[in-house]
Design an enzyme around this catalytic site. Structure first.
Site, PDB file in Angstrom:
ATOM      1  N   GLY A  94       0.757  -1.086   0.163  1.00  0.00           N
ATOM      2  CA  GLY A  94      -0.446  -0.191  -0.034  1.00  0.00           C
ATOM      3  C   GLY A  94       0.933   1.140   0.048  1.00  0.00           C
ATOM      4  N   HIS A 138      -4.129   0.815   8.126  1.00  0.00           N
ATOM      5  CA  HIS A 138      -2.979   1.138   7.938  1.00  0.00           C
ATOM      6  C   HIS A 138      -3.085   2.817   7.180  1.00  0.00           C
ATOM      7  CE1 HIS A 138       1.698   0.902   7.504  1.00  0.00           C
ATOM      8  NE2 HIS A 138       2.145   1.867   6.516  1.00  0.00           N
ATOM      9  N   LEU A 179       6.503   1.325   3.445  1.00  0.00           N
ATOM     10  CA  LEU A 179       7.656   1.237   2.849  1.00  0.00           C
ATOM     11  C   LEU A 179       8.319   2.489   3.466  1.00  0.00           C
ATOM     12  CD1 LEU A 179       5.858   1.399  -0.255  1.00  0.00           C
ATOM     13  CD2 LEU A 179       7.581   0.358   0.684  1.00  0.00           C
ATOM     14  N   GLN A 184       2.917   9.576   1.529  1.00  0.00           N
ATOM     15  CA  GLN A 184       3.895   9.265   0.901  1.00  0.00           C
ATOM     16  C   GLN A 184       5.118   9.763  -0.155  1.00  0.00           C
ATOM     17  OE1 GLN A 184       2.510   5.090   2.233  1.00  0.00           O
ATOM     18  NE2 GLN A 184       4.649   5.396   2.576  1.00  0.00           N
TER      19      GLN A 184
HETATM   20 NI    NI Z   1       2.646   3.271   5.682  1.00  0.00          NI
END
Ligand code: NI
Length: 181
Positions: free
Chosen positions: A46, A130, A89, A51
């Site tokens: 995901g 998440h 990540l 991000q």
């Molecule tokens: Ni994450």
């Protein structure tokens, strides 16, 4: 479409609540394409827009060979829980056991503005929770039990990237009408 750099723990964009998407336009479709490509390249299960430095409520997922995205998600969580390994990540190389709802029903929109309902259990439910957390500036380490969280933060600080100073200001690859961070 292009793979974008993934922001790491410590970058303030990861702690900034994202804004709802209002314009379901070409720019949004490019954002979904970039998120998808970056997620698959990593690879990860995901990825949320903050991000890659975009403060909009968009995430992509890649669970059990199903790739998709959700915009402006609203979650309905089961009372029944699951407890198992989770990673991010933006916190590369780490996995910690995290408590989550076992099932989730997520309502939102696709990139064309059509209403979408996404239902998942186990890994997909964990992923949806998440990624939605990312849109609220919450990281999964925040959800660990107190002792586990302290140990996790200590381990993260010992990495080269976890102990960096203030991040350099970067320009978002997306024109997001002042909502880019
Ligand atoms: Ni994450």
């Amino acid at each position: 479409m292009a793979v974008q750099p993934i922001r790491l723990f410590g970058d303030p964009v990861l702690r900034t609540p994202a804004e709802p998407v209002r314009d379901f336009d070409k720019e949004l479709r490019k954002l979904v394409a970039d998120l998808t490509e970056t997620m698959l390249d990593a690879p990860g299960s995901g990825l949320a827009a903050p991000q890659i430095g975009v403060g909009l409520r968009v995430f992509t997922y890649n669970v059990d060979d199903v790739v998709g995205h959700l915009i402006n998600p609203r979650l309905d969580l089961s009372e029944e829980e699951q407890f198992g390994p989770e990673g991010c990540l933006s916190i590369p190389g780490f996995s910690f056991d995290c408590r989550r709802a076992l099932r989730v029903v997520a309502k939102g929109y696709n990139m064309h503005g059509d209403p979408v309902t996404l239902e998942g259990s186990e890994l997909l439910a964990r992923c949806i929770q998440h990624e939605t957390d990312h849109l609220d500036g919450v990281l999964f380490v925040d959800r660990l039990d107190r002792e586990a969280r302290k140990a996790a933060l200590r381990a993260i600080r010992e990495t080269e990237w976890g102990n960096a100073g203030p991040p350099e200001v970067r320009v978002s690859p997306h024109a997001t009408l002042g909502r880019a961070l």
